[in-house]
Design a protein around this motif. Structure first.
Motif, PDB file in Angstrom:
ATOM      1  N   ARG A  31       7.703  11.438   0.885  1.00  0.00           N
ATOM      2  CA  ARG A  31       7.542  12.833   1.332  1.00  0.00           C
ATOM      3  C   ARG A  31       7.048  13.719   0.189  1.00  0.00           C
ATOM      4  NH1 ARG A  31      12.390  11.839   3.708  1.00  0.00           N
ATOM      5  NH2 ARG A  31      13.505  13.084   2.185  1.00  0.00           N
ATOM      6  N   ARG A  32       7.581  13.499  -1.000  1.00  0.00           N
ATOM      7  CA  ARG A  32       7.240  14.365  -2.126  1.00  0.00           C
ATOM      8  C   ARG A  32       5.845  14.124  -2.676  1.00  0.00           C
ATOM      9  NH1 ARG A  32      11.994  14.723  -6.614  1.00  0.00           N
ATOM     10  NH2 ARG A  32      13.724  15.163  -5.229  1.00  0.00           N
ATOM     11  N   TYR A  33       5.503  12.855  -2.884  1.00  0.00           N
ATOM     12  CA  TYR A  33       4.329  12.567  -3.702  1.00  0.00           C
ATOM     13  C   TYR A  33       3.145  11.966  -2.960  1.00  0.00           C
ATOM     14  CZ  TYR A  33       7.919  13.356  -7.189  1.00  0.00           C
ATOM     15  OH  TYR A  33       8.934  13.904  -7.912  1.00  0.00           O
ATOM     16  N   PHE A  34       3.349  11.422  -1.777  1.00  0.00           N
ATOM     17  CA  PHE A  34       2.208  10.838  -1.071  1.00  0.00           C
ATOM     18  C   PHE A  34       1.132  11.871  -0.747  1.00  0.00           C
ATOM     19  CE2 PHE A  34      -0.048   9.651   2.828  1.00  0.00           C
ATOM     20  CZ  PHE A  34      -0.762   8.577   2.322  1.00  0.00           C
ATOM     21  N   PRO A  35       1.480  13.097  -0.306  1.00  0.00           N
ATOM     22  CA  PRO A  35       0.417  14.065   0.003  1.00  0.00           C
ATOM     23  C   PRO A  35      -0.539  14.306  -1.176  1.00  0.00           C
ATOM     24  CG  PRO A  35       2.490  14.826   0.903  1.00  0.00           C
ATOM     25  CD  PRO A  35       2.816  13.629   0.038  1.00  0.00           C
ATOM     26  N   MET A  36      -0.008  14.306  -2.390  1.00  0.00           N
ATOM     27  CA  MET A  36      -0.838  14.504  -3.582  1.00  0.00           C
ATOM     28  C   MET A  36      -1.820  13.327  -3.734  1.00  0.00           C
ATOM     29  SD  MET A  36       0.642  14.562  -7.507  1.00  0.00           S
ATOM     30  CE  MET A  36       1.548  13.032  -7.285  1.00  0.00           C
ATOM     31  N   ILE A  37      -1.345  12.116  -3.506  1.00  0.00           N
ATOM     32  CA  ILE A  37      -2.193  10.926  -3.638  1.00  0.00           C
ATOM     33  C   ILE A  37      -3.207  10.880  -2.488  1.00  0.00           C
ATOM     34  CG2 ILE A  37      -2.201   8.397  -3.763  1.00  0.00           C
ATOM     35  CD1 ILE A  37      -0.870  10.035  -6.185  1.00  0.00           C
ATOM     36  N   LEU A  38      -2.766  11.237  -1.303  1.00  0.00           N
ATOM     37  CA  LEU A  38      -3.662  11.290  -0.146  1.00  0.00           C
ATOM     38  C   LEU A  38      -4.827  12.240  -0.418  1.00  0.00           C
ATOM     39  CD1 LEU A  38      -4.322  10.593   2.821  1.00  0.00           C
ATOM     40  CD2 LEU A  38      -2.825  12.488   3.484  1.00  0.00           C
ATOM     41  N   HIS A  39      -4.507  13.416  -0.941  1.00  0.00           N
ATOM     42  CA  HIS A  39      -5.551  14.404  -1.239  1.00  0.00           C
ATOM     43  C   HIS A  39      -6.519  13.858  -2.289  1.00  0.00           C
ATOM     44  CE1 HIS A  39      -7.529  18.224  -1.817  1.00  0.00           C
ATOM     45  NE2 HIS A  39      -7.313  18.105  -3.121  1.00  0.00           N
ATOM     46  N   PHE A  40      -5.991  13.285  -3.346  1.00  0.00           N
ATOM     47  CA  PHE A  40      -6.842  12.750  -4.413  1.00  0.00           C
ATOM     48  C   PHE A  40      -7.790  11.673  -3.871  1.00  0.00           C
ATOM     49  CE2 PHE A  40      -7.476   9.348  -7.566  1.00  0.00           C
ATOM     50  CZ  PHE A  40      -8.325  10.030  -8.432  1.00  0.00           C
ATOM     51  N   ILE A  41      -7.271  10.747  -3.106  1.00  0.00           N
ATOM     52  CA  ILE A  41      -8.082   9.611  -2.644  1.00  0.00           C
ATOM     53  C   ILE A  41      -9.076  10.036  -1.569  1.00  0.00           C
ATOM     54  CG2 ILE A  41      -7.947   7.383  -1.418  1.00  0.00           C
ATOM     55  CD1 ILE A  41      -5.545   6.758  -3.237  1.00  0.00           C
ATOM     56  N   THR A  42      -8.658  10.901  -0.651  1.00  0.00           N
ATOM     57  CA  THR A  42      -9.593  11.319   0.406  1.00  0.00           C
ATOM     58  C   THR A  42     -10.701  12.228  -0.134  1.00  0.00           C
ATOM     59  OG1 THR A  42      -8.102  13.104   1.098  1.00  0.00           O
ATOM     60  CG2 THR A  42      -7.989  11.001   2.322  1.00  0.00           C
ATOM     61  N   ASN A  44     -12.056  11.581  -2.945  1.00  0.00           N
ATOM     62  CA  ASN A  44     -12.793  10.682  -3.827  1.00  0.00           C
ATOM     63  C   ASN A  44     -13.175   9.401  -3.101  1.00  0.00           C
ATOM     64  OD1 ASN A  44     -12.895  11.884  -6.645  1.00  0.00           O
ATOM     65  ND2 ASN A  44     -10.761  12.195  -6.059  1.00  0.00           N
ATOM     66  N   SER A  45     -13.882   9.561  -1.983  1.00  0.00           N
ATOM     67  CA  SER A  45     -14.498   8.448  -1.241  1.00  0.00           C
ATOM     68  C   SER A  45     -13.508   7.506  -0.566  1.00  0.00           C
ATOM     69  CB  SER A  45     -15.394   7.616  -2.170  1.00  0.00           C
ATOM     70  OG  SER A  45     -16.332   8.419  -2.814  1.00  0.00           O
ATOM     71  N   GLY A  46     -12.278   7.927  -0.356  1.00  0.00           N
ATOM     72  CA  GLY A  46     -11.299   7.056   0.274  1.00  0.00           C
ATOM     73  C   GLY A  46     -10.804   7.573   1.606  1.00  0.00           C
ATOM     74  N   SER A  47     -10.067   6.713   2.272  1.00  0.00           N
ATOM     75  CA  SER A  47      -9.501   7.062   3.576  1.00  0.00           C
ATOM     76  C   SER A  47      -7.988   7.196   3.457  1.00  0.00           C
ATOM     77  CB  SER A  47      -9.821   5.959   4.584  1.00  0.00           C
ATOM     78  OG  SER A  47      -9.129   4.763   4.230  1.00  0.00           O
ATOM     79  N   GLU A  48      -7.361   7.595   4.547  1.00  0.00           N
ATOM     80  CA  GLU A  48      -5.901   7.672   4.560  1.00  0.00           C
ATOM     81  C   GLU A  48      -5.287   6.289   4.365  1.00  0.00           C
ATOM     82  OE1 GLU A  48      -2.170   9.212   7.316  1.00  0.00           O
ATOM     83  OE2 GLU A  48      -4.209   9.858   7.810  1.00  0.00           O
ATOM     84  N   ASP A  49      -5.896   5.260   4.967  1.00  0.00           N
ATOM     85  CA  ASP A  49      -5.391   3.892   4.774  1.00  0.00           C
ATOM     86  C   ASP A  49      -5.498   3.462   3.319  1.00  0.00           C
ATOM     87  OD1 ASP A  49      -4.613   3.557   7.396  1.00  0.00           O
ATOM     88  OD2 ASP A  49      -6.486   2.561   7.998  1.00  0.00           O
ATOM     89  N   ASP A  50      -6.613   3.831   2.659  1.00  0.00           N
ATOM     90  CA  ASP A  50      -6.758   3.534   1.228  1.00  0.00           C
ATOM     91  C   ASP A  50      -5.626   4.195   0.445  1.00  0.00           C
ATOM     92  OD1 ASP A  50      -9.194   2.105   1.507  1.00  0.00           O
ATOM     93  OD2 ASP A  50     -10.357   3.976   1.373  1.00  0.00           O
ATOM     94  N   ALA A  51      -5.348   5.448   0.781  1.00  0.00           N
ATOM     95  CA  ALA A  51      -4.298   6.194   0.086  1.00  0.00           C
ATOM     96  C   ALA A  51      -2.944   5.518   0.282  1.00  0.00           C
ATOM     97  CB  ALA A  51      -4.253   7.634   0.575  1.00  0.00           C
ATOM     98  N   LYS A  52      -2.664   5.070   1.497  1.00  0.00           N
ATOM     99  CA  LYS A  52      -1.394   4.395   1.757  1.00  0.00           C
ATOM    100  C   LYS A  52      -1.279   3.112   0.936  1.00  0.00           C
ATOM    101  CE  LYS A  52      -0.715   6.175   6.427  1.00  0.00           C
ATOM    102  NZ  LYS A  52      -0.795   5.882   7.861  1.00  0.00           N
ATOM    103  N   ASP A  53      -2.365   2.338   0.885  1.00  0.00           N
ATOM    104  CA  ASP A  53      -2.352   1.090   0.110  1.00  0.00           C
ATOM    105  C   ASP A  53      -2.148   1.357  -1.375  1.00  0.00           C
ATOM    106  OD1 ASP A  53      -2.793  -0.331   2.446  1.00  0.00           O
ATOM    107  OD2 ASP A  53      -4.948  -0.611   2.085  1.00  0.00           O
ATOM    108  N   ILE A  54      -2.886   2.316  -1.902  1.00  0.00           N
ATOM    109  CA  ILE A  54      -2.793   2.644  -3.331  1.00  0.00           C
ATOM    110  C   ILE A  54      -1.407   3.182  -3.658  1.00  0.00           C
ATOM    111  CG2 ILE A  54      -3.622   4.247  -5.117  1.00  0.00           C
ATOM    112  CD1 ILE A  54      -5.523   1.867  -4.610  1.00  0.00           C
ATOM    113  N   TYR A  55      -0.896   4.064  -2.801  1.00  0.00           N
ATOM    114  CA  TYR A  55       0.425   4.637  -3.063  1.00  0.00           C
ATOM    115  C   TYR A  55       1.494   3.543  -3.051  1.00  0.00           C
ATOM    116  CZ  TYR A  55       4.325   7.853  -3.060  1.00  0.00           C
ATOM    117  OH  TYR A  55       5.466   8.520  -3.398  1.00  0.00           O
ATOM    118  N   GLN A  56       1.399   2.645  -2.096  1.00  0.00           N
ATOM    119  CA  GLN A  56       2.381   1.566  -2.033  1.00  0.00           C
ATOM    120  C   GLN A  56       2.307   0.694  -3.284  1.00  0.00           C
ATOM    121  OE1 GLN A  56       2.893  -0.289   1.664  1.00  0.00           O
ATOM    122  NE2 GLN A  56       4.046  -1.999   0.848  1.00  0.00           N
ATOM    123  N   GLU A  57       1.102   0.393  -3.741  1.00  0.00           N
ATOM    124  CA  GLU A  57       0.974  -0.420  -4.949  1.00  0.00           C
ATOM    125  C   GLU A  57       1.525   0.318  -6.170  1.00  0.00           C
ATOM    126  OE1 GLU A  57      -2.257  -3.190  -7.311  1.00  0.00           O
ATOM    127  OE2 GLU A  57      -2.836  -2.287  -5.399  1.00  0.00           O
TER     128      GLU A  57
END
Length: 196
Positions: A31-42, A44-57
Motif C-alpha cells: 500500500r505504501r510503496y507500490f504506487p511510487m514504483i507503478l508511477h516510475f515504471i509506467t 518509463n515504457s512499462g506497464s502495470e504488470d511490469d511494475a508488479k513484477d519489478i516490485y515483487q522482485e
C-alpha cells in the motif's frame, strides 16, 4: 461502529515483520510503496504488470537481505525499495533495448544509498545465476537421477517411498543411489559454474 485503523509501522517494525513473514507487513509495504514504483515504471515504457513484477522482485531482494541478517539501512526503507526497483527496471529496459528513463522525484530528496543497493543487487543477481545454473545442471543430469533428487529434495518423499517408487531392494540402496546422483549433479554444476 468505528472501523479500526491499522497502526502505521516504522521502518524497523516493517523490517521485523517482514523477517517474521507477516502478511500485514507485506500488505502495508504494498500500500505504501507500490504506487511510487507503478508511477516510475509506467512513465518509463512499462506497464502495470511490469511494475508488479519489478516490485515483487524488489521485495524478494529486501526479504532475502532481512532474513539473512545482512541488511543495514543507511536510508529510509522507501528509498531502498525505490532504488532496488529502479535498478531492476533499468536492467530490464536495457535487455529490451529501451533506454528512455525519466526519474520521478527521489523519495525525500535522499541519496539512493548507492553502494548498499549495488551490493545487494549483485548478491541477488549472483544467487539468480546460481539457481539458473543448478536448474540447467539438473536438466542435464538425466534419468533416473533427476527424478530421484526432485522426489527427495522437492517433493520430500521419504527414502522408503523412493525405494518403492524406483524398485530398489532397500532404503540403503536408495540412499547410495541418491548420493551418487547428488555427486554427479555437483560435478555438472561446478563445471558450469567455473566456465561462467
Amino acid at each position: 461502529m468505528k472501523e479500526s485503523r491499522r497502526p502505521v509501522l516504522t521502518d524497523d517494525e516493517l523490517l521485523a515483520g517482514l523477517a517474521d513473514g507477516s502478511d500485514e507487513v507485506l500488505n502495508q509495504l504494498y500500500r505504501r510503496y507500490f504506487p511510487m514504483i507503478l508511477h516510475f515504471i509506467t512513465t518509463n515504457s512499462g506497464s502495470e504488470d511490469d511494475a508488479k513484477d519489478i516490485y515483487q522482485e524488489a521485495i524478494v531482494v529486501l526479504y532475502e537481505k532481512v532474513r539473512g541478517g545482512s541488511l543495514e539501512l543507511y536510508c529510509q526503507l522507501k528509498t531502498y525499495i525505490y532504488s532496488v526497483s529502479r535498478r531492476l527496471w533499468l536492467k530490464q529496459l536495457a535487455q529490451r533495448n529501451r533506454y528512455m528513463v525519466r526519474d520521478i522525484e527521489t523519495p525525500a530528496g535522499e541519496d539512493f544509498a548507492g553502494q548498499q543497493v549495488d551490493d545487494d543487487f549483485i548478491d541477488h543477481e549472483e544467487r539468480d545465476r546460481q539457481f539458473n545454473l543448478m536448474a540447467d545442471s539438473l536438466a542435464r543430469l538425466g534419468e533416473p537421477c533427476r527424478t530421484l533428487l526432485e522426489d527427495f529434495y522437492i517433493q520430500h518423499l521419504s527414502m522408503q517411498e523412493i525405494t518403492e517408487k524406483f524398485g530398489y531392494t532397500n532404503a540403503d540402496n536408495a540412499k547410495t543411489q541418491k548420493y551418487k546422483c547428488l555427486m554427479r549433479l555437483k560435478r555438472l554444476f561446478f563445471s558450469e559454474y567455473k566456465q561462467s
